[in-house]
Design an enzyme around this catalytic site. Structure first.
Site, short mmCIF file in Angstrom:
data_model
loop_
_atom_site.label_atom_id
_atom_site.label_comp_id
_atom_site.label_asym_id
_atom_site.label_seq_id
_atom_site.Cartn_x
_atom_site.Cartn_y
_atom_site.Cartn_z
N GLU A 24 69.18 -17.32 38.50
CA GLU A 24 69.65 -16.05 39.09
C GLU A 24 68.55 -14.99 39.07
O GLU A 24 67.53 -15.14 38.40
CB GLU A 24 70.87 -15.55 38.32
CG GLU A 24 70.60 -15.26 36.86
CD GLU A 24 71.48 -14.17 36.30
OE1 GLU A 24 71.55 -13.09 36.90
OE2 GLU A 24 72.10 -14.40 35.25
N LYS A 158 78.03 -13.09 27.01
CA LYS A 158 77.26 -12.09 26.26
C LYS A 158 78.11 -11.48 25.15
O LYS A 158 79.28 -11.19 25.35
CB LYS A 158 76.75 -11.01 27.21
CG LYS A 158 75.55 -11.50 28.04
CD LYS A 158 74.91 -10.40 28.82
CE LYS A 158 75.55 -10.21 30.17
NZ LYS A 158 75.33 -11.28 31.12
#
Ligand code: PSU
Ligand code: MN
Length: 299
Positions: A24, A158
């Site tokens: 990405e 995360k």
């Protein structure tokens, strides 16, 4: 109508049938400061090559969907300000209007699928934010995993997120969350957490096989492969917890919202840890790139 542009390296891999790993670009533009962002992007690409696959970093440049960037394009993107952060909702508008944008996990999965790439490596996916019961802030990465057949290798979600809620949403949407080589769910900067992953596999070939079986069953969606950061590179959860709490409090005080939340938190945690969070982030992305390359080769 769609302008899809392959880098020379990726075009070559497609015609000779070599394994390809998607990467990405939001992590470059919104996840890390310059120049570490471009240095990391190059290192991650090289890690993919060293492990037997070809890297395809994905971004929208002047309206064209790029599958694989050359060094010049990578450098320009890493230095640019005000690059859009693209997800499923805004990718088409960006392409239709000739815009430039970095792809999040969701948008990269869409692009990878369009280019017939089955494996994608990143740092950590987006998920359910803490306080989502009032903000409704749930990353589009989760619904993308439910509908687009790409296996995403990440170090979990995360640690700034609400991990139990993130797991619930993934389960509801039928997304397999597979810890690699351990029972515990990795927590991004930390190798382990106090939550067990719903599933565990111990080899790249088993992960590749599970991906294929889902396809044969006609199940939509991908897999989340939760790959722990190497122990030597981790920041223990106990060290990070107060730092994450402080960053979250500041985000609330400053009324940071929507797409700005994740970049703000990552930047503050970088500052509050004197750069240690970035060093760990770089290590975990490279570790994910290596595993993704092995999975792609096994497919
Ligand atoms: N992994 C990282 N750093 C990042 C991201 C992933 O190590 O910055 C990006 C990915 O692009 C992911 C996005 O899709 O953060 C999540 O953003 P949000 O929480 O706004 O959905
Ligand atoms: Mn969000």
């Amino acid at each position: 109508m769609i302008k899809m542009t392959f880098s020379a390296e990726v075009a070559d891999a497609r015609s000779s049938g070599q394994p390809i790993v998607a990467l990405e670009s939001t992590i470059i533009t919104h996840g890390m400061p310059y120049p570490q962002n471009v240095e990391t992007a190059r290192l991650v690409e090289q890690t993919v090559r060293d492990n037997g696959a070809v890297p395809a970093t994905i971004a929208v440049l002047d309206g064209a969907l790029h599958i694989g960037l050359d060094d010049d394009q990578l450098t320009k993107l890493a230095q640019a300000d005000n690059v859009a952060k693209l997800s499923r909702a805004d990718m088409a508008v960006c392409m239709a209007t000739g815009g430039t944008g970095a792809t999040t996990v969701a948008a990269t999965m869409i692009a990878a699928h369009m280019a017939d790439i089955k494996v994608f490596a990143t740092g950590g996916i987006g998920g359910v934010h803490r306080g989502a019961e009032t903000t409704f802030d749930i990353s589009a990465d989760l619904s993308e995993l439910a509908q687009t057949p790409v296996s995403v290798v990440a170090a979990g979600a995360k640690a700034i997120l609400d991990i139990p809620k993130t797991l619930e949403v993934l389960e509801t949407n039928g997304v397999p969350v597979i810890a690699y080589g351990q029972d515990s769910l990795p927590a991004f900067w930390s190798a382990t957490s106090d939550i067990d992953a719903p599933l565990r596999l111990d080899s790249a070939s088993e992960i590749a096989k599970a991906h294929a079986v889902r396809g044969e069953m006609g199940l939509p969606g991908g897999q989340l492969i939760a790959n722990p950061i190497p122990k030597a590179d981790e920041i223990p959860q106990a060290t990070l917890r107060p730092v994450i709490d402080q960053a979250l409090n500041e985000a609330e005080e400053r009324n940071i919202q929507a797409k700005a939340v994740t970049p703000f938190l990552l930047q503050r945690i970088f500052e509050l840890t004197d750069g240690a969070s970035l060093t760990a982030n770089i290590a975990l992305v490279r570790n994910n790139a290596a595993l993704a390359a092995k999975i792609a080769a096994a497919m």
